[in-house]
Design an enzyme around this catalytic site. Structure first.
Site, mmCIF file in Angstrom:
data_model
loop_
_atom_site.group_PDB
_atom_site.id
_atom_site.type_symbol
_atom_site.label_atom_id
_atom_site.label_comp_id
_atom_site.label_asym_id
_atom_site.label_seq_id
_atom_site.Cartn_x
_atom_site.Cartn_y
_atom_site.Cartn_z
ATOM 1 C CE LYS A 183 1.001 1.172 4.439
ATOM 2 N NZ LYS A 183 1.730 2.301 4.907
ATOM 3 C CG ASP B 211 -0.750 -0.135 8.184
ATOM 4 O OD1 ASP B 211 -1.586 0.692 8.620
ATOM 5 O OD2 ASP B 211 0.416 0.165 7.888
#
Ligand code: ATP
Length: 303
Positions: free
Chosen positions: A11, A138
């Site tokens: 990401k 995350d």
């Protein structure tokens, strides 16, 4: 079934708005995650006991014990279902280690999904997401992919619409940066300063929805960047080199030290990557597009 392989994306945080330190030491965030087409692959196979191997760039820095997020994911899922976590986990690593691109989180989400398939558990999606959140802030995003706004510690996700393909170059630095060290530096730099409530940027969300690369470039923001630059001043030269090479904008990815450059096309990305590689300001580069899907099983494919 002999083994299950799951592919999981890295990401980039296209906005990382960080609030002041809370009494529990965490920070409230407004975190806009975008999954990119740079992947780790996690393969699990039945074994006598839980073991782990890792290959790829930086593999020697990846722990092979139960501190590895992939091993922790297998343990957590096995515990939830009251079964033995007897698997061999192999990680094929492409996501820079300790690079601010959530590589460890990706492996956690990948191992969770792979073990769920190997063990035939069919754990409901919302339970998998809850287990991901227990593994780390995350990790839920690594499971869902695409684009999402994360609030709280970043783990409370709302999916976001993306109106086109964005082209990125990632410049990988030599060595990693510790996420806690970067937050520590953020706290030091903001001591005595009133840090505003973190809020998602309207301009950024509009540009994302409209597939507007110049608009997105103008709105990219990472509140951790000053802290990452303070700990690794050489990153300023990498950022300058990428922008001089034609990127619309560059920023530190998450807690760094990987830097991310948004470009207007695939051709522009190739040029920026070439400029960065020859600038001597980074170790290597990756070209990727976004959005990318979340953790997905690639084998057995079921065909
Ligand atoms: P984030 O962007 O989520 O802050 P990061 O991308 O900066 O993380 P990771 O690659 O996830 O960093 O690794 C951070 C640390 O976590 C490593 O230094 C390593 O000690 C540990 N770690 C645990 N599991 C893994 C894993 N599967 N892959 C890489 N590192 C792992």
């Amino acid at each position: 079934m002999s083994g299950v392989t799951v592919r999981v994306p890295a990401k980039v945080n296209i906005q990382l708005a960080v609030g002041g330190a809370r009494p529990d030491g965490y920070h409230d965030l407004a975190n806009v995650f975008l999954a990119v087409s740079l992947h780790d692959e996690v393969t699990v196979r039945p074994a006598d006991r839980l073991t782990l191997t890792c290959e790829g760039p930086g593999a020697e820095q990846v722990p092979l014990d139960t501190t590895n997020l992939a091993a922790r994911a297998a343990l957590l899922l096995a515990e939830r279902h009251g079964i033995a976590p007897d698997v061999h986990i192999h990680i094929a690593k492409r996501i820079p280690v300790a690079g601010g691109m959530a590589g460890g989180s990706a492996d956690g989400a990948g191992a969770l999904l792979a073990c769920d398939a190997l063990w035939g558990l069919k754990t409901p999606r919302d339970e998998l997401l809850e287990l991901c959140a227990r593994l780390g802030s995350d990790v839920p995003f690594s499971l869902v992919g695409g684009a999402a706004l994360g609030v709280g510690r970043g783990e409370l996700l709302t999916p976001l619409e993306v109106g086109g393909t964005f082209h990125w170059v990632f410049a990988v630095a030599d060595g990693g940066l510790s996420t806690p060290a970067v937050y520590g530096e953020f706290d030091r730099l903001t001591e005595g300063v009133r840090v505003p409530e973190p809020q998602a940027s309207r301009a950024l969300l509009d540009a994302l929805r409209e597939g507007d690369a110049p608009g997105l470039g103008a709105a990219l923001v990472n509140d951790l960047q000053p802290a990452a630059l303070a700990l690794r001043p050489s990153l300023a030269r990498t950022l300058d080199a990428g922008v001089a090479g034609g990127a619309l904008a560059g920023l530190v990815s998450g807690s760094g030290p990987t830097t991310a450059f948004l470009t207007k096309s695939a051709d522009a990305a190739a040029e920026v990557a070439h400029t960065l590689r020859t600038s001597g300001t980074c170790a290597t580069t990756h070209i990727a597009t976004s959005p990318a899907p979340g953790a997905s099983q690639v084998s057995p494919s079921g065909d």
